[in-house]
Scaffold this active site. Structure first.
Site, PDB file in Angstrom:
ATOM      1  N   GLU A  90       1.292  -6.300   5.337  1.00 26.76           N
ATOM      2  CA  GLU A  90       0.911  -6.533   6.825  1.00 26.76           C
ATOM      3  C   GLU A  90      -0.419  -6.069   7.884  1.00 26.76           C
ATOM      4  O   GLU A  90      -1.000  -7.395   8.385  1.00 26.76           O
ATOM      5  CB  GLU A  90       1.370  -5.032   7.581  1.00 26.76           C
ATOM      6  CG  GLU A  90       1.817  -5.330   9.451  1.00 26.76           C
ATOM      7  CD  GLU A  90       2.458  -4.281  10.152  1.00 26.76           C
ATOM      8  OE1 GLU A  90       1.828  -3.798  10.947  1.00 26.76           O
ATOM      9  OE2 GLU A  90       3.499  -3.409   8.961  1.00 26.76           O
ATOM     10  N   ASP A  91      -1.227  -6.137   6.856  1.00 28.08           N
ATOM     11  CA  ASP A  91      -2.597  -6.036   7.642  1.00 28.08           C
ATOM     12  C   ASP A  91      -4.237  -6.373   6.444  1.00 28.08           C
ATOM     13  O   ASP A  91      -5.407  -6.604   7.065  1.00 28.08           O
ATOM     14  CB  ASP A  91      -3.405  -4.413   8.138  1.00 28.08           C
ATOM     15  CG  ASP A  91      -2.064  -3.814   9.523  1.00 28.08           C
ATOM     16  OD1 ASP A  91      -1.850  -4.565   9.742  1.00 28.08           O
ATOM     17  OD2 ASP A  91      -2.190  -2.796   9.276  1.00 28.08           O
TER      18      ASP A  91
END
Length: 731
Positions: A90-91
């Protein structure tokens, strides 16, 4: 690996955390597995390099804290690795494929299940949240470790919420209380649930939480002596009864639990906090029931407050005996009695599988999988993510009622569930075809609310289908989703069938059949209309979005914009109406036609055909659009019950309405509604809505009503505004 973990006093926060994690893991994992976990840590630390949390600490500290929470639950190595890597997709630039190559499919799928959907075309934050929850639930169905990682992630985020803005704290706290704490409760993870609730309460209502906490601290000193006295007396009585190994402990109520009781019961703090709670832990189930007898002999039980969750466990596998007693000082005592294994399960839920590797943990997992399979069925039926989230919340917030099938099987349903909910809980097909039910061998209406201990038998019929009105009273998400899904699909099926009838009728006028149309010509038309299939075209016709004669002209390669000739269309045979076509053929409420009445049909885009009386006041306006109307007539065998309205002028005296109702009932007609429009001391004007078979049935009812001395005038209402009526004068 140990050489890579320096022990200097200047250790970085992440180095302290990884050291603690490895120490905890060494208590139950093999060295080779710990090495794999450490390898996952190195990749996660490299991926999150340069990222910091709002508190200023390196971002890698968060995945490490999540992994530590799971390590304390004795989560397996793959689950710990997923916790360390849960934010990398996600990051960071790390992809799922990279994780698959590095750590295998299992870890990659776990991390993907926890990751939020990043590329969302959503109109609102609520829709984005719903999409992400839906994705998480689908991943949970495949592997329960997904939700355990997510709950640990949420728990650490709640512990470190203080650095965020007030608005963001409230939003996250509300989401936690609405979704994550109920999920933790449903999975039996009581310790996680309680901490999430208290943290969420403190973030959402900080002032209330502080005031309540201060009140608890102030009152706690006065309670210690009372608790110790009661604890001692229970322990002594258990020892005298031959249960010396049973443990007795006072339970401290949590702040959020106190707050909820104060709100729901509308009582003061003193009234709630005056209830003393104790837990008795035994070795065996037999000792649980013996302990129950001991405490009931010691203090007087409160009638109706005993619950046996050992014989009938809760949906999440929770087992315990609950009873309420009147204490030595007149105050209520809440007692829970359970075995040690039940206690571990009550506190840890599905985590007990990894914590204790016991049968109870496996049992809890089985119950969780049953629930997740229900969620899977609900999500398949849901129209969109927001509807699914609503259904999930309905499913999560429930108190249970226990009823029995005729064969003695126990069915658990939420409090407020009806017979329809029971039918769908047994099987979706049973729910879709139910027409009635017997409760303890007595017939009961389907909207009857269930009560504990009932034996329920569902009566089905092959021709039956769900009624949209059921949505007004069903309580379970499964029933609601199944009804909505059936109605959506059934309308499509009806529209296709009606569209085929209309198209065949139009083709017959040209001496052709639908099967005679060359496939190439049909494919060309579908391409031109941008429709995916023949059924999509038929559905559009059935719903009134496309007119059948225009489609026929297009198929016959005539100019699609050519205006239909009314005389040419009048040669068509009328469409036969049976009265049971369902949602795509509806009877107009403005004139309420019944079998035997002269009728005409109009295409209403998106809804199908609406049938009006030929003399309806709205027909004149609709005939200005000749393309949209078609000839229809009643089938000679039309079946069903149809609403018809009659206007009665009655003598206003005692028993008048009873005589009218008795006459209508004798003629096998049903009264759907009675409306008194005008009344004085001499006269009463009533509008009665009847359910009749056809025009002849209505005429016979009117004939018999005319014979009553209390009936002065009677007429059929053919408009809701009652501007046009057929009138029969009384004798």
């Amino acid at each position: 690996m140990n050489q890579l973990l320096p022990k200097e006093a200047t250790e970085l926060p992440q180095e302290k955390l990884i050291r603690r994690l490895c120490t905890v893991l060494s208590g139950y994992l093999e060295p080779a597995q710990i090495d794999e976990v450490y390898r996952a840590y190195l990749l996660s630390a490299a991926a999150h390099e340069g990222q910091y949390r709002l508190s200023g600490e390196p971002y890698i500290c968060h995945p490490l804290a999540v992994a530590l929470i799971l390590a304390e639950m004795c989560m397996d190595a793959k689950g710990i690795m997923a916790a360390l890597l849960h934010d990398v997709i996600e990051d960071t630039p790390v992809t799922k494929e990279q994780l698959r190559q590095e750590f295998g499919d299992e870890v990659a799928e776990l991390v993907d299940g926890v990751s939020k959907l990043t590329q969302l075309d959503c109109k609102s934050r609520a829709e984005a949240q719903a999409q992400n929850v839906r994705k998480m639930v689908l991943a949970m169905v495949k592997d329960l470790r997904v939700i355990m990682v997510k709950l640990a992630d949420r728990l650490h985020n709640m512990r470190t919420l203080g650095t965020m803005s007030a608005a963001r704290r409230r939003r996250i706290a509300r989401e936690t209380l609405d979704i994550y704490t109920p999920i933790a409760s449903r999975l039996g993870m009581n310790e996680v649930r309680l901490e999430l609730e208290d943290l969420g309460f403190a973030a959402l209502y900080p002032m209330r939480a502080r005031v309540l906490e201060q009140a608890v601290k102030k009152a706690r000193g006065n309670r210690k002596e009372v608790v110790a006295t009661i604890e001692l007396s229970i322990q002594k009585r258990l020892s005298d009864a031959g249960l010396p190994h049973a443990e007795v402990m006072g339970r401290e109520k949590h702040l959020y639990s106190l707050y909820q009781k104060m709100r729901t019961k509308r009582v003061s703090f003193n009234e709630v906090y005056d209830v003393y709670a104790f837990r008795i832990i035994t070795d065996t189930v037999d000792e649980c029931y013996r302990a129950l007898g001991v405490v009931h002999n010691l203090y007087k039980p409160v009638p109706g407050r005993f619950k046996d969750y050992i014989a009938v466990p809760k949906a999440n596998g929770y087992q315990s005996l609950h009873t309420v007693l009147v204490g030595p000082y007149g105050q209520p005592l809440e007692i829970q009695i359970r075995t040690r294994a039940m206690h571990h399960l009550a506190e840890s839920g599905i985590a007990a599988h990894w914590l204790y590797k016991s049968e109870q943990g496996a049992y809890s997992q089985d119950r969780a999988h049953e629930w997740l399979q229900d969620l899977l069925e609900i999500q398949k039926s849901a129209g969109d993510s927001l509807e699914f989230l609503d259904n999930l919340k309905i499913d999560l917030f429930q108190q249970e009622v226990y009823v029995f099938t005729p064969k003695g099987k126990i069915i658990k349903l939420p409090r407020g569930a009806t017979l329809v909910d029971f039918a769908y809980a047994v099987h979706t097909d049973i729910g879709n075809t139910c027409v009635s039910a017997r409760v303890d061998r007595m017939l009961a209406p389907l909207q009857t609310v269930l009560e504990n201990g009932w034996t329920v038998e569902i009566i089905t019929a092959p021709w039956a289908r769900p009624n949209p009105l059921w949505l007004n009273f069903v309580a379970t998400a499964k029933a609601r989703a199944a009804i909505r899904s059936y109605l959506r699909n059934f309308k499509t099926q009806e529209a296709v069938a009606l569209g085929k009838r209309l198209l065949e009728q139009e083709l017959n006028a040209h001496g052709q059949r639908i099967d005679d149309i060359p496939q190439e010509r049909l494919d060309a038309l579908l391409k031109r209309l941008e429709l995916p299939s023949r059924d999509a075209l038929l559905e559009d016709i059935g719903l009134g979005n496309r007119l059948p004669f225009v489609v026929v002209r297009q198929l016959m390669q005539v100019d699609a914009d050519a205006t239909a000739n009314p005389t040419e269309r009048s040669a068509l045979s009328p469409l036969i109406i049976k009265g049971t076509e369902g949602m795509v053929v509806s009877l107009a409420k403005c004139c309420r036609p019944i079998p035997g009445d002269p009728i005409v049909g109009f295409f209403n885009p998106g809804k199908g055909i609406v049938v009006h009386l030929s003399e309806c006041k709205n027909v004149e306006e609709l005939r200005k659009r000749p393309r949209n109307w078609l000839d229809v007539q009643w089938d000679k065998e039309a079946s069903g019950e149809f609403p018809a309205m009659i206007r009665l002028e009655l003598v206003n005296q005692v028993g008048t309405l009873a005589k009218v109702a008795s006459t209508i009932s004798r003629l096998r007609a049903n009264i759907e509604n009675v409306q008194i429009t005008n009344q004085d001391s001499q006269l009463s004007v009533d509008i009665i809505t009847l359910l009749v078979r056809d025009r002849n049935h209505l005429a016979s009812v009117v004939r018999e009503l005319r014979k009553l001395s209390v009936v002065l005038k009677i007429s059929r209402v053919k408009s809701e505004l009652r501007k046009k009526t057929e009138t029969w004068q009384s004798k």
